[in-house]
Design a protein around this motif. Structure first.
Motif, PDB file in Angstrom:
ATOM      1  N   VAL A  30     -55.144 -25.991  59.161  1.00 55.97           N
ATOM      2  CA  VAL A  30     -54.219 -25.270  59.497  1.00 55.97           C
ATOM      3  C   VAL A  30     -52.704 -25.501  58.823  1.00 55.97           C
ATOM      4  CG1 VAL A  30     -52.579 -24.795  61.777  1.00 55.97           C
ATOM      5  CG2 VAL A  30     -55.200 -25.489  61.874  1.00 55.97           C
ATOM      6  N   VAL A  31     -52.412 -24.218  57.982  1.00 54.13           N
ATOM      7  CA  VAL A  31     -51.464 -24.206  56.924  1.00 54.13           C
ATOM      8  C   VAL A  31     -50.285 -23.262  57.379  1.00 54.13           C
ATOM      9  CG1 VAL A  31     -50.924 -23.880  54.478  1.00 54.13           C
ATOM     10  CG2 VAL A  31     -53.031 -24.940  55.338  1.00 54.13           C
ATOM     11  N   ALA A  32     -49.174 -23.494  57.730  1.00 55.03           N
ATOM     12  CA  ALA A  32     -48.088 -22.646  57.706  1.00 55.03           C
ATOM     13  C   ALA A  32     -47.986 -21.692  56.826  1.00 55.03           C
ATOM     14  CB  ALA A  32     -46.711 -23.573  57.948  1.00 55.03           C
ATOM     15  N   THR A  33     -47.825 -20.591  56.951  1.00 56.99           N
ATOM     16  CA  THR A  33     -47.450 -19.383  55.945  1.00 56.99           C
ATOM     17  C   THR A  33     -46.192 -18.876  55.861  1.00 56.99           C
ATOM     18  OG1 THR A  33     -48.431 -17.548  57.076  1.00 56.99           O
ATOM     19  CG2 THR A  33     -49.822 -18.786  55.700  1.00 56.99           C
ATOM     20  N   GLN A  34     -45.885 -17.906  55.072  1.00 57.15           N
ATOM     21  CA  GLN A  34     -44.501 -17.561  55.145  1.00 57.15           C
ATOM     22  C   GLN A  34     -44.560 -16.619  56.404  1.00 57.15           C
ATOM     23  OE1 GLN A  34     -44.355 -15.087  51.727  1.00 57.15           O
ATOM     24  NE2 GLN A  34     -42.503 -16.362  50.829  1.00 57.15           N
ATOM     25  N   ASP A  35     -45.474 -15.988  56.979  1.00 59.42           N
ATOM     26  CA  ASP A  35     -45.479 -15.177  58.035  1.00 59.42           C
ATOM     27  C   ASP A  35     -46.069 -15.752  59.391  1.00 59.42           C
ATOM     28  OD1 ASP A  35     -44.682 -13.043  56.604  1.00 59.42           O
ATOM     29  OD2 ASP A  35     -46.640 -12.235  55.961  1.00 59.42           O
ATOM     30  N   GLY A  36     -46.895 -16.814  59.213  1.00 63.35           N
ATOM     31  CA  GLY A  36     -47.267 -17.492  60.473  1.00 63.35           C
ATOM     32  C   GLY A  36     -48.125 -18.628  60.061  1.00 63.35           C
ATOM     33  N   VAL A  37     -49.610 -18.330  60.082  1.00 64.42           N
ATOM     34  CA  VAL A  37     -50.545 -19.436  59.936  1.00 64.42           C
ATOM     35  C   VAL A  37     -51.663 -18.799  59.209  1.00 64.42           C
ATOM     36  CG1 VAL A  37     -51.319 -19.477  62.266  1.00 64.42           C
ATOM     37  CG2 VAL A  37     -51.491 -21.278  61.073  1.00 64.42           C
ATOM     38  N   ALA A  38     -52.340 -19.769  58.563  1.00 67.73           N
ATOM     39  CA  ALA A  38     -53.692 -19.762  58.090  1.00 67.73           C
ATOM     40  C   ALA A  38     -54.658 -21.052  58.146  1.00 67.73           C
ATOM     41  CB  ALA A  38     -53.702 -19.742  56.499  1.00 67.73           C
ATOM     42  N   ILE A  39     -55.864 -20.536  58.858  1.00 65.52           N
ATOM     43  CA  ILE A  39     -56.760 -21.520  59.472  1.00 65.52           C
ATOM     44  C   ILE A  39     -58.160 -21.390  58.865  1.00 65.52           C
ATOM     45  CG2 ILE A  39     -57.587 -22.407  61.536  1.00 65.52           C
ATOM     46  CD1 ILE A  39     -55.221 -20.808  62.842  1.00 65.52           C
ATOM     47  N   ARG A  40     -58.762 -22.425  58.419  1.00 66.67           N
ATOM     48  CA  ARG A  40     -60.179 -22.642  58.044  1.00 66.67           C
ATOM     49  C   ARG A  40     -61.106 -23.542  59.204  1.00 66.67           C
ATOM     50  NH1 ARG A  40     -62.704 -26.317  55.606  1.00 66.67           N
ATOM     51  NH2 ARG A  40     -60.727 -27.457  54.774  1.00 66.67           N
ATOM     52  N   GLY A  41     -62.038 -23.005  59.648  1.00 64.17           N
ATOM     53  CA  GLY A  41     -62.913 -23.777  60.452  1.00 64.17           C
ATOM     54  C   GLY A  41     -64.196 -23.271  60.726  1.00 64.17           C
ATOM     55  N   ARG A  42     -64.751 -23.237  62.009  1.00 64.67           N
ATOM     56  CA  ARG A  42     -65.893 -22.895  62.368  1.00 64.67           C
ATOM     57  C   ARG A  42     -65.726 -22.281  63.820  1.00 64.67           C
ATOM     58  NH1 ARG A  42     -71.121 -23.711  60.979  1.00 64.67           N
ATOM     59  NH2 ARG A  42     -72.690 -23.402  62.882  1.00 64.67           N
ATOM     60  N   SER A  43     -66.655 -21.199  64.240  1.00 66.45           N
ATOM     61  CA  SER A  43     -66.888 -20.717  65.468  1.00 66.45           C
ATOM     62  C   SER A  43     -68.223 -21.215  65.938  1.00 66.45           C
ATOM     63  CB  SER A  43     -66.840 -19.059  65.434  1.00 66.45           C
ATOM     64  OG  SER A  43     -65.567 -18.717  64.942  1.00 66.45           O
ATOM     65  N   ARG A  44     -68.301 -21.635  67.126  1.00 74.81           N
ATOM     66  CA  ARG A  44     -69.632 -21.842  67.707  1.00 74.81           C
ATOM     67  C   ARG A  44     -69.905 -21.160  68.740  1.00 74.81           C
ATOM     68  NH1 ARG A  44     -70.695 -26.429  64.777  1.00 74.81           N
ATOM     69  NH2 ARG A  44     -68.793 -27.749  64.167  1.00 74.81           N
ATOM     70  N   CYS A  45     -70.983 -20.415  68.854  1.00 77.88           N
ATOM     71  CA  CYS A  45     -71.400 -19.586  69.950  1.00 77.88           C
ATOM     72  C   CYS A  45     -72.963 -19.713  69.861  1.00 77.88           C
ATOM     73  CB  CYS A  45     -70.695 -18.133  69.623  1.00 77.88           C
ATOM     74  SG  CYS A  45     -70.967 -16.969  70.939  1.00 77.88           S
ATOM     75  N   SER A  46     -73.736 -19.036  71.014  1.00 82.51           N
ATOM     76  CA  SER A  46     -75.209 -18.830  71.057  1.00 82.51           C
ATOM     77  C   SER A  46     -75.474 -17.501  70.410  1.00 82.51           C
ATOM     78  CB  SER A  46     -75.690 -18.909  72.659  1.00 82.51           C
ATOM     79  OG  SER A  46     -74.976 -18.025  73.381  1.00 82.51           O
ATOM     80  N   VAL A  47     -74.546 -16.557  69.988  1.00 83.03           N
ATOM     81  CA  VAL A  47     -74.601 -15.475  69.672  1.00 83.03           C
ATOM     82  C   VAL A  47     -74.654 -15.601  68.179  1.00 83.03           C
ATOM     83  CG1 VAL A  47     -73.809 -13.076  69.313  1.00 83.03           C
ATOM     84  CG2 VAL A  47     -73.417 -14.177  71.461  1.00 83.03           C
ATOM     85  N   PRO A  48     -75.701 -15.481  67.403  1.00 89.27           N
ATOM     86  CA  PRO A  48     -75.882 -15.861  66.074  1.00 89.27           C
ATOM     87  C   PRO A  48     -74.958 -15.304  65.156  1.00 89.27           C
ATOM     88  CG  PRO A  48     -78.095 -15.503  66.851  1.00 89.27           C
ATOM     89  CD  PRO A  48     -76.969 -15.058  67.897  1.00 89.27           C
ATOM     90  N   GLY A  49     -74.484 -14.037  65.237  1.00 90.22           N
ATOM     91  CA  GLY A  49     -73.279 -13.365  64.315  1.00 90.22           C
ATOM     92  C   GLY A  49     -71.888 -13.894  64.701  1.00 90.22           C
ATOM     93  N   LEU A  50     -71.785 -14.721  65.885  1.00 89.95           N
ATOM     94  CA  LEU A  50     -70.345 -15.534  66.090  1.00 89.95           C
ATOM     95  C   LEU A  50     -70.438 -16.860  65.813  1.00 89.95           C
ATOM     96  CD1 LEU A  50     -69.649 -13.525  69.375  1.00 89.95           C
ATOM     97  CD2 LEU A  50     -68.660 -13.144  67.022  1.00 89.95           C
ATOM     98  N   ASP A  51     -71.550 -17.483  65.238  1.00 88.21           N
ATOM     99  CA  ASP A  51     -71.828 -18.906  65.008  1.00 88.21           C
ATOM    100  C   ASP A  51     -71.593 -19.148  63.596  1.00 88.21           C
ATOM    101  OD1 ASP A  51     -72.396 -21.481  66.375  1.00 88.21           O
ATOM    102  OD2 ASP A  51     -73.875 -21.422  64.779  1.00 88.21           O
TER     103      ASP A  51
END
Length: 93
Positions: A30-51
């Motif tokens: 999670v990185v502060a930006t000029q306008d707010g925040v940028a985030i890198r990570g992962r979504s977990r969900c039983s719906v394949p397109g959202l995982d």
């Protein structure tokens, strides 16, 4: 898609979580930006397109969230948000 206005956004999130109750995000960077925040990570969900890996951008204007954007974790999007290969973030955002 784009949703505008607090009542519409709340309704959209309620419908989303009703349809995908197991949806969760985990953030690696999670990185502060000029306008707010940028985030890198992962979504977990039983719906394949959202995982899978994901990126997020949140902008703040006048103390309020003005943009929440979910992006595919591609090299181009990582570069646009300031995340570089082999490092969590680089440069000034």
């Amino acid at each position: 898609s784009r949703i505008v206005g607090k009542p519409a956004v709340i309704d959209a999130w309620r419908r989303f979580f009703a349809a995908c109750p197991d949806y969760r995000n985990s953030f690696d960077a999670v990185v502060a930006t000029q306008d707010g925040v940028a985030i890198r990570g992962r979504s977990r969900c039983s719906v394949p397109g959202l995982d899978g890996p994901a990126l997020w951008r949140g902008n703040v204007r006048e103390g309020k969230l003005s943009l929440w954007q979910v992006l595919a974790d591609t090299a181009e999007n990582r570069d646009d948000l300031g995340f570089r290969a082999g490092r969590d973030a680089g440069g000034s955002l």
